[in-house]
Design a protein around this motif. Sequence first.
Motif, PDB file in Angstrom:
ATOM      1  N   VAL A   1       0.824  -1.148  -0.111  1.00 24.58           N
ATOM      2  CA  VAL A   1       0.086  -0.100  -0.045  1.00 24.58           C
ATOM      3  C   VAL A   1       0.889   1.438   0.037  1.00 24.58           C
ATOM      4  CG1 VAL A   1      -1.783   1.094   1.118  1.00 24.58           C
ATOM      5  CG2 VAL A   1      -1.877  -1.006   1.117  1.00 24.58           C
ATOM      6  N   SER A   2       2.052   1.036   0.456  1.00 30.88           N
ATOM      7  CA  SER A   2       2.919   2.295   0.389  1.00 30.88           C
ATOM      8  C   SER A   2       3.376   2.635  -1.064  1.00 30.88           C
ATOM      9  CB  SER A   2       4.239   1.910   1.314  1.00 30.88           C
ATOM     10  OG  SER A   2       5.175   2.942   1.099  1.00 30.88           O
ATOM     11  N   PRO A   3       3.290   3.716  -1.422  1.00 28.85           N
ATOM     12  CA  PRO A   3       3.702   4.099  -2.901  1.00 28.85           C
ATOM     13  C   PRO A   3       5.092   3.661  -3.216  1.00 28.85           C
ATOM     14  CG  PRO A   3       2.437   6.022  -1.675  1.00 28.85           C
ATOM     15  CD  PRO A   3       2.980   4.859  -0.579  1.00 28.85           C
ATOM     16  N   LYS A   4       6.151   3.931  -2.198  1.00 29.12           N
ATOM     17  CA  LYS A   4       7.417   3.616  -2.572  1.00 29.12           C
ATOM     18  C   LYS A   4       7.609   2.154  -2.727  1.00 29.12           C
ATOM     19  CE  LYS A   4       9.032   7.769  -0.047  1.00 29.12           C
ATOM     20  NZ  LYS A   4       9.772   8.375   0.896  1.00 29.12           N
ATOM     21  N   ASN A   5       7.031   1.438  -2.063  1.00 30.42           N
ATOM     22  CA  ASN A   5       7.037  -0.150  -2.161  1.00 30.42           C
ATOM     23  C   ASN A   5       6.408  -0.340  -3.403  1.00 30.42           C
ATOM     24  OD1 ASN A   5       8.558  -0.345   0.190  1.00 30.42           O
ATOM     25  ND2 ASN A   5       6.733  -0.748   1.358  1.00 30.42           N
ATOM     26  N   ALA A   6       5.308   0.053  -3.805  1.00 30.26           N
ATOM     27  CA  ALA A   6       4.347  -0.265  -4.986  1.00 30.26           C
ATOM     28  C   ALA A   6       5.138   0.342  -6.243  1.00 30.26           C
ATOM     29  CB  ALA A   6       3.122   0.484  -5.017  1.00 30.26           C
ATOM     30  N   LEU A   7       5.987   1.324  -5.993  1.00 35.00           N
ATOM     31  CA  LEU A   7       6.999   1.860  -6.994  1.00 35.00           C
ATOM     32  C   LEU A   7       8.113   0.831  -7.403  1.00 35.00           C
ATOM     33  CD1 LEU A   7       7.894   3.959  -9.331  1.00 35.00           C
ATOM     34  CD2 LEU A   7       9.143   5.045  -7.499  1.00 35.00           C
TER      35      LEU A   7
ATOM     36  N   GLN B   1      -4.364  11.670  -0.645  1.00 34.65           N
ATOM     37  CA  GLN B   1      -5.014  11.117  -1.897  1.00 34.65           C
ATOM     38  C   GLN B   1      -4.085  11.159  -3.284  1.00 34.65           C
ATOM     39  OE1 GLN B   1      -8.093  10.023  -2.154  1.00 34.65           O
ATOM     40  NE2 GLN B   1      -8.726  10.610  -0.150  1.00 34.65           N
ATOM     41  N   ASP B   2      -3.394  11.770  -3.242  1.00 37.11           N
ATOM     42  CA  ASP B   2      -2.482  11.712  -4.713  1.00 37.11           C
ATOM     43  C   ASP B   2      -1.493  10.601  -4.268  1.00 37.11           C
ATOM     44  OD1 ASP B   2      -3.331  14.029  -5.436  1.00 37.11           O
ATOM     45  OD2 ASP B   2      -1.801  15.668  -4.631  1.00 37.11           O
ATOM     46  N   SER B   3      -0.974  10.279  -3.124  1.00 36.91           N
ATOM     47  CA  SER B   3      -0.112   9.192  -3.116  1.00 36.91           C
ATOM     48  C   SER B   3      -0.800   7.918  -3.220  1.00 36.91           C
ATOM     49  CB  SER B   3       0.630   9.073  -1.619  1.00 36.91           C
ATOM     50  OG  SER B   3       1.445  10.221  -1.784  1.00 36.91           O
ATOM     51  N   ILE B   4      -2.038   7.897  -2.677  1.00 41.29           N
ATOM     52  CA  ILE B   4      -2.830   6.625  -2.744  1.00 41.29           C
ATOM     53  C   ILE B   4      -3.480   6.357  -4.450  1.00 41.29           C
ATOM     54  CG2 ILE B   4      -5.141   5.866  -2.501  1.00 41.29           C
ATOM     55  CD1 ILE B   4      -5.335   6.945   0.053  1.00 41.29           C
ATOM     56  N   LYS B   5      -3.568   7.644  -5.307  1.00 39.32           N
ATOM     57  CA  LYS B   5      -3.871   7.454  -6.527  1.00 39.32           C
ATOM     58  C   LYS B   5      -2.510   6.751  -7.360  1.00 39.32           C
ATOM     59  CE  LYS B   5      -5.191  10.129 -10.629  1.00 39.32           C
ATOM     60  NZ  LYS B   5      -5.600  11.617 -11.164  1.00 39.32           N
TER      61      LYS B   5
ATOM     62  N   ASP C   1      -2.271   3.095  -6.508  1.00 33.44           N
ATOM     63  CA  ASP C   1      -3.053   2.328  -7.397  1.00 33.44           C
ATOM     64  C   ASP C   1      -2.643   2.051  -8.827  1.00 33.44           C
ATOM     65  OD1 ASP C   1      -5.759   1.096  -7.621  1.00 33.44           O
ATOM     66  OD2 ASP C   1      -6.327   2.688  -9.069  1.00 33.44           O
ATOM     67  N   GLU C   2      -2.121   3.210  -9.502  1.00 35.75           N
ATOM     68  CA  GLU C   2      -1.557   3.129 -10.867  1.00 35.75           C
ATOM     69  C   GLU C   2      -0.413   2.251 -10.743  1.00 35.75           C
ATOM     70  OE1 GLU C   2      -0.720   7.153 -11.688  1.00 35.75           O
ATOM     71  OE2 GLU C   2      -2.712   7.862 -12.004  1.00 35.75           O
ATOM     72  N   TYR C   3       0.611   2.100  -9.964  1.00 35.82           N
ATOM     73  CA  TYR C   3       1.810   1.462  -9.803  1.00 35.82           C
ATOM     74  C   TYR C   3       1.262  -0.010  -9.972  1.00 35.82           C
ATOM     75  CZ  TYR C   3       4.469   5.693  -9.049  1.00 35.82           C
ATOM     76  OH  TYR C   3       5.443   6.981  -9.059  1.00 35.82           O
ATOM     77  N   LEU C   4       0.443  -0.452  -9.055  1.00 37.24           N
ATOM     78  CA  LEU C   4       0.354  -1.622  -8.718  1.00 37.24           C
ATOM     79  C   LEU C   4      -0.814  -1.944  -9.991  1.00 37.24           C
ATOM     80  CD1 LEU C   4      -0.999  -1.681  -4.996  1.00 37.24           C
ATOM     81  CD2 LEU C   4       1.192  -2.440  -5.885  1.00 37.24           C
ATOM     82  N   GLU C   5      -1.626  -1.533 -10.673  1.00 40.59           N
ATOM     83  CA  GLU C   5      -2.345  -1.887 -11.663  1.00 40.59           C
ATOM     84  C   GLU C   5      -1.186  -2.210 -12.866  1.00 40.59           C
ATOM     85  OE1 GLU C   5      -5.958  -0.334 -14.651  1.00 40.59           O
ATOM     86  OE2 GLU C   5      -5.503   0.980 -12.861  1.00 40.59           O
ATOM     87  N   LYS C   6      -0.578  -1.247 -13.107  1.00 42.90           N
ATOM     88  CA  LYS C   6       0.517  -1.468 -14.247  1.00 42.90           C
ATOM     89  C   LYS C   6       1.495  -2.694 -13.994  1.00 42.90           C
ATOM     90  CE  LYS C   6       0.879   0.660 -17.512  1.00 42.90           C
ATOM     91  NZ  LYS C   6       0.503   0.108 -18.583  1.00 42.90           N
ATOM     92  N   ALA C   7       1.838  -2.722 -12.673  1.00 45.64           N
ATOM     93  CA  ALA C   7       2.683  -3.937 -12.204  1.00 45.64           C
ATOM     94  C   ALA C   7       1.951  -5.202 -12.431  1.00 45.64           C
ATOM     95  CB  ALA C   7       3.196  -3.895 -10.698  1.00 45.64           C
ATOM     96  N   LEU C   8       0.733  -5.359 -11.943  1.00 45.75           N
ATOM     97  CA  LEU C   8      -0.122  -6.559 -12.240  1.00 45.75           C
ATOM     98  C   LEU C   8      -0.184  -6.632 -13.732  1.00 45.75           C
ATOM     99  CD1 LEU C   8      -1.519  -8.753 -10.672  1.00 45.75           C
ATOM    100  CD2 LEU C   8      -3.672  -7.336 -10.924  1.00 45.75           C
TER     101      LEU C   8
END
Length: 789
Positions: free
Chosen positions: A421-427, A572-576, A579-586
């Motif tokens: 859920v952390s943006p840095k880990n998702a990145l 909100q910006d980081s949550i967005k 979500d983008e990083y995880l969606e593209k990673a998947l």
Amino acid sequence: FSLKELHGIFPWLVESIFGSLDGIIVGWNLRCLQGRTNPTEYSVALDFLDPSGPMMKLVYKLQAEEYRYDFPVSYLPGPVKASIQEQVLPECSLYHNKVQFPSSGGLGLNLALNPFEYYMFYFAISLITQKNSPVTHHVSPSNSAYFILVDTYLKCFLPTEGSVLPPPSSNPGGAIPSPTPRSPAVPFTSYGMHHTSLLKRHIAHQPSVNADPASQEIWRSETLLQIFVEMWLHHYSLEMYQKMQSPHVKLEVLHYRLSISSKHHGSPAQSSYQALHAYQESFKPTEEHVLVVRLLVKHLHAFSNSLKPEPLSPSAHSHTASPLEEFKRVVIPRFVQEKLYIFLQHCFGHWPLDASFRAVLEMWLSYLQPWRYAPEKPPQSAEPLLRSVSEKWAAFIQENLLMYTKLFVGFLNRALRTDLVSPKNALMVFRVAKVFAQPNLAEMILKGEQLFLEPELVIPHRQHRLFMTPTLGGSFFSSWPPTITDASFKVKSHVYSLEGQDFQYKQMFGTEVRNLVLKLAQLICQAQQTAKSISDHSAETMASQSFFSWFRFTPSEMNGSYTGNDLDEIGQDSIKKTDEYLEKALEYLCQIFKLNEAQLTQMMMKCGTAQDENGKKQLPDCIESEDGLILTPLGRYQIINGLRRFEVQYQGDTELQPIRSYENATLVRLLFRLSSVLNERFADQMDVLCSREDFVGRLCRYHLTNPHLIQKIRYSPVVKDRTSQNWGPRISLRFLASYRTLISLLMIYFIASWFYIGPVGCTFIILIGYFLYAVIMTFFSEGWKPHEH
């Protein structure tokens, strides 16, 4: 100054610049020196230490006289130090003919280094020894004087264009001779089959050192690279060292030790246990260390890719290839690959599970993509993801197969333990998936695995076939496919040289790793749902902070429950972005491993149904036991990563809750005393009234009964049957201490004054109205959620 005087002050000068080996003397602190904060000192240091600056001129001047300087072996990296102390010579030619044993009364082993080696040893090792230097302000490692000097030295001594610049010299002849070999003081056993130095191979065929200046000067390039690699990458644990020692080498070392002991040789070598114990030193590379190694990796790719195309004629190649061109051809596989692989394995296994791992990740990804540093840049397009990896990189991928496959599995194991859920880990997950999803890369990795798994055939001939050109691959060898056989041998040699002959290879595209990828995909789906719930909760929180809601009571305020999450502060910006990083990673993972869309859809549906009928998250995964609910490892993971949680509620006496920010502290205490007096005085009467079965009893129970006897609360999983304490019927006036209640009453009195209703009449109307409301609610249900006051 005379040369003799310069020779005497040179070690002091080097130590004054780079600091002492024990870290006590900081020196110029080049790692913290930046042009933004200290522009004058920054420019002076860079000019003084430039490859053509005064310091290097002094180095070359002393080099011409063949002076030697002692460097203590005890400050070398752990594996090298322990090996030399055991009288086992490291495979790196940098240490050959340099180890000097102390004379009578001397302390410790030393390396006898020439001025250039001595200077570069101190420069390279200062990155390790000065890690705890004081820092008074934020320092960007990539802008420090040390980082700039590393880049400058690499560009000077490992040029991507042209040849190495000759050193400045005052001699009419112009050139400084390369260091001459020295005979060792004590015989050494070598661990591993070391490669002959390029310098020795070329100069051996030269009638004079001045006959070929390119051959003469290649020693600086090779020495610089070997020092950087040894000081920055040659670190690993005792287990890794023992794993790298083949039975043949161990037997050779044993024979040598027996011969030494039989002669009663009084050398200062340590015992085997003491020497190997040095490998257990904890090595913790810093983020700056990793960034410098990444700079080295990127430059070596550019250096290697600047190799001129091979001529069509093999005979022409043997006569025209310069020493520098041959050095470019072997620089990565011979000097860097093994130690970088071990260094990365160490980082993957020991680095903290936080966002600082990004530095290690980018260094790894830089090594995996040599095509990014090729001189011929791919054409810029609107969609860079469509660029395909050229087939010419297949050999590099096959010869570095473990860098792609085993380290990818290591990253999967790390990703499964991090909070996505952390943006840095998702990145980080997104970056790895994006790199491996490059078109044609997965296919070439799969091809490399197939070559490694190819059955062994005609092993005695394979080694010779490596050196055969395609034009000579016919005749009686035509029954074998030459390309596949040679490539298969190279892949097997790479894997077994790094992991040993007994290595059990885990296929990247096998079932086991595929299951790990599916687990990661499931965690990505769960993290997306968690991010969505956090976003919804944040939106509800913002809406509840409106003006009119400030006057409203909420159940959570009275029972002390907390429905928020520690990740609410993400924004909100980081949550967005998450979500983008995880969606593209998947999406990329599906492309790499050809994941079934039906499986993913079912997985996402399961994650979507993780909310119960009340719209709240289910409890963490638990199992029933005699002591109650016990968290499973999955349940612990869900709590740690915020995927699920227990409702945190105040379970004690509601009258003794901590004073809230929306309550008046003085009124809370006064009303508590008043309630206590009334409850003590009328306790028996209230018990009698609440025990009645008629309408009066129901009305009293609605107002006076302890809510914990009726409301069912799910407690902590540690205790199965937690008995709620029964305080009996009682009066609670604490609600009158709430600012919201007080302001609401003031507004009612103010509005009543418009209609000429006095305070007494208004109070009577409020009591009558509340009594009617209580009567109606009592008629409807006695089991309805009880009132708090």
